[in-house]
Design a protein around this motif. Structure first.
Motif, short mmCIF file in Angstrom:
data_model
loop_
_atom_site.label_atom_id
_atom_site.label_comp_id
_atom_site.label_asym_id
_atom_site.label_seq_id
_atom_site.Cartn_x
_atom_site.Cartn_y
_atom_site.Cartn_z
N LYS A 107 0.83 -1.21 0.00
CA LYS A 107 0.00 0.00 0.00
C LYS A 107 0.86 1.26 0.00
CE LYS A 107 -3.54 2.24 2.91
NZ LYS A 107 -4.33 2.10 4.15
N SER A 108 2.01 1.19 0.64
CA SER A 108 2.90 2.33 0.76
C SER A 108 4.33 1.83 0.89
CB SER A 108 2.52 3.20 1.97
OG SER A 108 2.55 2.41 3.16
N GLY A 109 5.28 2.76 0.91
CA GLY A 109 6.68 2.39 1.05
C GLY A 109 7.38 3.33 2.01
N SER A 110 8.69 3.37 1.90
CA SER A 110 9.46 4.26 2.75
C SER A 110 9.49 5.66 2.16
CB SER A 110 10.89 3.73 2.91
OG SER A 110 11.58 3.76 1.66
N ALA A 111 9.90 6.62 2.96
CA ALA A 111 9.93 8.01 2.52
C ALA A 111 10.95 8.23 1.40
CB ALA A 111 10.24 8.93 3.70
N MET B 281 5.39 4.50 -7.62
CA MET B 281 5.38 5.70 -6.79
C MET B 281 4.12 5.81 -5.94
SD MET B 281 8.21 7.37 -7.19
CE MET B 281 8.99 5.78 -7.13
N HIS B 282 3.21 4.84 -6.04
CA HIS B 282 1.97 4.86 -5.28
C HIS B 282 1.57 3.41 -5.01
CE1 HIS B 282 -1.54 6.53 -3.53
NE2 HIS B 282 -1.64 7.63 -4.27
N CYS B 283 0.45 3.23 -4.35
CA CYS B 283 -0.04 1.91 -3.96
C CYS B 283 0.00 0.91 -5.12
CB CYS B 283 -1.48 2.05 -3.46
SG CYS B 283 -2.37 0.52 -3.23
N VAL B 284 0.53 -0.29 -4.86
CA VAL B 284 0.51 -1.38 -5.83
C VAL B 284 -0.80 -2.14 -5.61
CG1 VAL B 284 1.63 -3.49 -6.63
CG2 VAL B 284 3.02 -1.53 -5.90
N SER B 285 -1.72 -2.00 -6.54
CA SER B 285 -3.09 -2.46 -6.34
C SER B 285 -3.37 -3.86 -6.85
CB SER B 285 -4.06 -1.48 -7.02
OG SER B 285 -3.70 -1.33 -8.39
N ALA C 41 2.81 -5.59 -12.29
CA ALA C 41 2.35 -4.90 -11.09
C ALA C 41 1.65 -3.61 -11.49
CB ALA C 41 3.53 -4.58 -10.17
N ALA C 42 0.38 -3.48 -11.12
CA ALA C 42 -0.39 -2.26 -11.40
C ALA C 42 -0.32 -1.33 -10.22
CB ALA C 42 -1.85 -2.61 -11.71
N SER C 43 -0.25 -0.04 -10.50
CA SER C 43 -0.10 0.94 -9.42
C SER C 43 -1.08 2.09 -9.58
CB SER C 43 1.33 1.49 -9.40
OG SER C 43 1.46 2.55 -8.48
N TRP C 44 -1.34 2.74 -8.46
CA TRP C 44 -2.15 3.95 -8.48
C TRP C 44 -1.41 5.13 -9.08
CZ3 TRP C 44 -5.25 4.33 -3.23
CH2 TRP C 44 -6.22 3.31 -3.21
N ASP C 45 -0.14 4.96 -9.44
CA ASP C 45 0.57 6.03 -10.14
C ASP C 45 0.28 6.01 -11.64
OD1 ASP C 45 2.10 3.97 -11.19
OD2 ASP C 45 3.94 4.52 -10.14
N GLN C 46 -0.72 5.19 -12.06
CA GLN C 46 -1.22 5.12 -13.43
C GLN C 46 -0.30 4.35 -14.37
OE1 GLN C 46 -2.29 9.09 -14.77
NE2 GLN C 46 -3.08 9.66 -12.75
N LYS C 47 0.58 3.51 -13.81
CA LYS C 47 1.50 2.72 -14.62
C LYS C 47 1.40 1.24 -14.26
CE LYS C 47 4.92 6.46 -15.01
NZ LYS C 47 6.32 6.86 -14.71
N VAL C 48 1.79 0.40 -15.22
CA VAL C 48 1.96 -1.03 -14.98
C VAL C 48 3.45 -1.35 -15.16
CG1 VAL C 48 1.34 -3.37 -15.64
CG2 VAL C 48 -0.35 -1.55 -15.85
N TYR C 49 4.04 -2.01 -14.17
CA TYR C 49 5.45 -2.36 -14.20
C TYR C 49 5.57 -3.85 -14.49
CZ TYR C 49 5.79 2.17 -11.92
OH TYR C 49 5.68 3.52 -11.64
N VAL C 50 6.33 -4.19 -15.52
CA VAL C 50 6.48 -5.58 -15.95
C VAL C 50 7.90 -6.03 -15.67
CG1 VAL C 50 6.27 -7.22 -17.86
CG2 VAL C 50 4.73 -5.24 -17.74
N TYR C 51 8.03 -7.11 -14.89
CA TYR C 51 9.34 -7.63 -14.49
C TYR C 51 9.61 -8.98 -15.15
CZ TYR C 51 8.95 -4.10 -10.81
OH TYR C 51 8.81 -2.91 -10.14
N ALA D 214 -5.82 6.01 -11.46
CA ALA D 214 -5.21 4.89 -10.77
C ALA D 214 -5.69 3.57 -11.35
CB ALA D 214 -5.55 4.96 -9.28
N ILE D 215 -4.77 2.64 -11.53
CA ILE D 215 -5.09 1.32 -12.10
C ILE D 215 -5.46 0.38 -10.96
CG2 ILE D 215 -4.25 -0.61 -13.48
CD1 ILE D 215 -2.23 1.35 -14.71
N GLU D 216 -6.59 -0.31 -11.13
CA GLU D 216 -7.09 -1.21 -10.09
C GLU D 216 -6.93 -2.69 -10.46
OE1 GLU D 216 -7.84 -0.59 -7.18
OE2 GLU D 216 -9.17 1.09 -6.87
N HIS D 217 -7.04 -3.03 -11.76
CA HIS D 217 -7.01 -4.43 -12.17
C HIS D 217 -6.21 -4.59 -13.45
CE1 HIS D 217 -10.31 -5.09 -9.31
NE2 HIS D 217 -10.85 -4.00 -9.81
N ILE D 218 -5.50 -5.69 -13.56
CA ILE D 218 -4.80 -6.05 -14.79
C ILE D 218 -5.06 -7.52 -15.09
CG2 ILE D 218 -2.98 -4.29 -14.81
CD1 ILE D 218 -1.15 -6.25 -13.36
N LEU D 219 -4.90 -7.89 -16.37
CA LEU D 219 -5.23 -9.23 -16.80
C LEU D 219 -4.38 -9.59 -18.01
CD1 LEU D 219 -7.37 -11.44 -16.00
CD2 LEU D 219 -8.79 -10.52 -17.84
#
Length: 281
Positions: free
Chosen positions: A54-58, A84-88, A103-113, A135-140
């Motif tokens: 939900k959050s990280g370090s400062a 940069m925001h919650c991983v939803s 990984a979908a995030s509320w920072d409006q991006k999807v990170y692919v590893y 903010a992105i809530e679901h990915i498929l």
């Protein structure tokens, strides 16, 4: 839920990753994490769990972690802090496809590893998929792992080629795409889940059943903000036309639903009531 066994993983704002035994209704194992947990998912082989926070370090971003749970001593396998925001939402690519973790995030991006081979502890970021305006809530993933779809809070649906990270803007070309187990709240397949009284925030999660003997699941479960767990036929493409079996038990909003691997149970997670319910299907 575990892909082949009667186990369930959970995480909460207490930052504890837990595994539960469905048949015994008991807590099996736990591991304290550094931040409140927002989502967890088993690897298709069941030996790893990915965790979104939900959050990280400062100083850093919001982490995504992968923990190896194949032995009694759980080991941290990956820790990446790109969001940069919650991983939803987290999704592993389907079995048989390239080994990826999205990984979908509320920072409006999807990170692919890239998770193939010896993954370094800090992870291997392939793409940052952009274009969502909320903010992105679901990915498929598609069933073959070639396409990734996102649902955002402003009802936007976007698509990308997994191999290149390129946006797919001609959505008519996706008409015949077969998708992996459906867990997105938007799409023609689930237009009928929306009651006339719902707004865009009232449906928190859906989950398609697994099906049997090679046939896709024909039931979809729904978790809503009114404490209800619902079952509907799937697909249900006609807006406001699907009937639902409704079950009450949670005393606040229901945050998640998942079918056990053999569809014998449905698991639902409560928000304010901090409960995990087992429903015999």
């Amino acid at each position: 839920t575990h892909p082949t066994e009667g186990k369930v993983a959970s995480g909460g704002d207490d930052g504890i990753l837990r595994i539960w035994d469905v048949e015994g209704k008991t807590h099996v194992q736990a591991m304290q994490q550094p931040h409140p947990i927002r989502c967890v998912t088993f690897h298709p082989e069941g030996n790893k769990i990915a965790i979104g926070f939900k959050s990280g370090s400062a100083r850093d971003g919001v982490p995504v972690r992968v923990v190896d749970v194949s032995s009694e001593e759980w080991a941290l396998e990956m820790h990446a802090s790109d969001a940069m925001h919650c991983v939803s939402c987290l999704k592993w690519s389907p079995a048989g496809a390239q080994q990826l973790l999205a990984a979908a995030s509320w920072d409006q991006k999807v990170y692919v590893y890239d998770m193939a081979g010896e993954v370094p502890l800090e992870g291997r970021l392939l793409y940052q998929l952009t274009g969502n305006t909320a903010a992105i809530e679901h990915i498929l993933f598609s069933a073959d792992g070639d396409i990734l779809m996102s649902n955002s809070k402003d009802a936007q649906m976007l698509y990308w080629e997994v191999e290149t990270g390129a946006r797919i803007t001609k959505t008519s070309s996706l008409r015949d795409v077969q998708w992996s187990q459906w867990t997105a709240v938007l799409g023609w397949q689930v237009m009928g889940i929306w009651d006339a009284e719902y707004d865009l925030t009232d449906v928190n999660m859906v989950c398609q059943s697994h099906g049997k003997e090679g046939k896709p699941g024909d039931v979809i479960a729904l978790a809503d903000d009114y404490g209800m767990t619902k079952l509907l036929r799937f697909p249900c493409p006609v807006p406001f036309a699907a009937t639902a079996a409704q079950y009450r038990g949670h005393t606040s909003h229901v945050t998640n639903v998942r079918f056990l691997h053999d569809d014998s149970f449905l698991l639902s997670a409560g928000g304010g009531d901090t409960g995990i319910f087992q429903w015999s299907v």
